[in-house]
Enzyme design. Sequence first.
Site, short mmCIF file in Angstrom:
data_model
loop_
_atom_site.label_atom_id
_atom_site.label_comp_id
_atom_site.label_asym_id
_atom_site.label_seq_id
_atom_site.Cartn_x
_atom_site.Cartn_y
_atom_site.Cartn_z
CE LYS A 44 -2.87 2.29 3.84
NZ LYS A 44 -1.22 2.85 4.47
CG ASN A 45 2.45 3.19 3.85
OD1 ASN A 45 1.43 3.09 3.43
ND2 ASN A 45 2.98 2.50 4.92
NE ARG A 65 -0.88 10.82 9.79
CZ ARG A 65 -0.80 9.14 9.13
NH1 ARG A 65 -2.01 8.69 8.89
NH2 ARG A 65 0.17 9.24 8.22
NE ARG A 113 0.05 12.18 6.04
CZ ARG A 113 -0.03 13.25 6.77
NH1 ARG A 113 -1.00 14.10 7.79
NH2 ARG A 113 1.41 14.12 7.25
CB CYS A 156 -4.67 5.80 10.51
SG CYS A 156 -4.54 4.76 9.55
CB ILE A 182 0.95 18.61 5.85
CG1 ILE A 182 0.01 20.05 5.71
CG2 ILE A 182 0.15 17.63 5.75
CD1 ILE A 182 -1.23 20.36 4.48
CG ASP A 183 4.94 21.00 10.25
OD1 ASP A 183 4.21 19.93 10.29
OD2 ASP A 183 5.84 20.98 11.10
NE ARG A 215 -7.29 4.39 4.90
CZ ARG A 215 -5.90 4.72 5.91
NH1 ARG A 215 -6.78 5.55 6.98
NH2 ARG A 215 -5.31 5.64 4.60
CG ASP A 248 2.69 1.64 9.91
OD1 ASP A 248 2.45 2.85 10.19
OD2 ASP A 248 2.41 2.00 8.52
#
Length: 417
Positions: A22-23, A121, A92, A116, A123-124, A397, A305
């Site tokens: 997936k990732n 989380r 995400r 998730c 996003i800076d 997912r 994970d």
Amino acid sequence: MDCIQIQGGCPLRGEVRIQGSKNAVLPILAACVLVPGVTVLKNCPDISDVACMCQLLRHVGARVDKQRDALIVDASAITSCHLPAEYVTRMRSSVILAGAMLGRCREIHLYYPGGCVIGDRPIDMHISALEQMGVQFTEEDGGLRARAVSLCGTKIDLPFPSVGATENVLLAAVLARGVTKICGCATEPEIVALCRFLQGAGARIGGVGTDCLTVEGVPRLSESCCLVEADRIVAGTYLLGVLSAGGDVFLRSALPGQLESVLQVARRMGAQISACRDGIRVERKGLLASPAEIRTAVYPGFPTDLQSPMLVALSQAQGACKLTETIFNGRLRMVGELNRMGAGIRVTGDSAYVCGPQKLIGCRVSARELRGGAALVLAGLCAQGSTEVSNRQFIDRGYEDIVRDLRDLGANIGVKT
Ligand code: UD1
């Protein structure tokens, strides 16, 4: 809504084929936007996050077709740079489309990404890095508009090796003007997979696999084909399923080199592990011994994970272990559900203290996120009686069919509608 029902007490035996990652596939799908033609991706996992990414690609004008386990993406024409809230807030990884769309169209409008519920989380880092390349962000319609008159290579120092930020900068850099140096970047296998894919399409990337990538912008990428590698987290989940419930399983296609930290812990606990080119065999005979301490860390450390599935394995091993989460501050929230089954885990700050072996008793529990949900299914495998895990959609997912896979391995598991 479907829930997963497990009758505990059956060890896992046999062979399971590990699905595509997936990732790895999600950022590669985003990267297809950079190719003004057809890309073929083989061994794509059939999971809802991939379906969501395909919808986003269709929304910006790409054509996406599925042929068995392959996805064929034709991004010859990109007709929109707006990403609809409906999909962006679901996942995400939608944020990764920012770098790719900026590379292709120099513009994107998106909402804050979902995903998730495992803690903060922000996003800076994504925003700051892209700003350094010449992107301007403005708040618009409850979302963010990003524009770059010209996307320019520069030296970017990431304050933390964020996987997503590394992917975003890479995607923005491949078609940018000049050279982009990304220092302090993530080295996860999924970053390597993305680099290999981009290189196959004509990108010029140096330092692949290290924490410093050098990207020399090229005018255009070309059509290519790629095979998605096996999902190390799915492989790790099933491996920890064997450590939890006992048995003897061959994880076909699992890549041992990517799971070294997990295999080391499993061996220390007394599991029999043998790794070969075709996969990993894991066997548990009798009670395992807990390691004194585990800390999650960026690659090649113990993956965050697999933290929740590891808690289940520790609850079934002999002795005490302190497991510390160092990446996502909300990931230990699922301990409440494990404790309802009798795991007796104590949480202090970012650490969970597990003292096993604990007798788990089946009950109704609720998945609240992907990996925590999979861990509850593993807990069901070793619990006495029946466990019902609700909110299966979170697990879908990232796992093609966790019920099918575990049933094939001999678990007494099914779906209740
Ligand atoms: C990716 C993986 C996820 C995995 C994680 C860490 C995908 C689709 N997801 O998530 O499964 O758990 O890597 O291995 O590949 N952070 C910031 N600011 C930012 C970006 C990140 O503070 O701008 C923080 C996060 O809150 C977190 C840490 O950095 O605490 C790691 O996040 P990151 O590596 O970016 O994870 P993701 O890419 O979201």
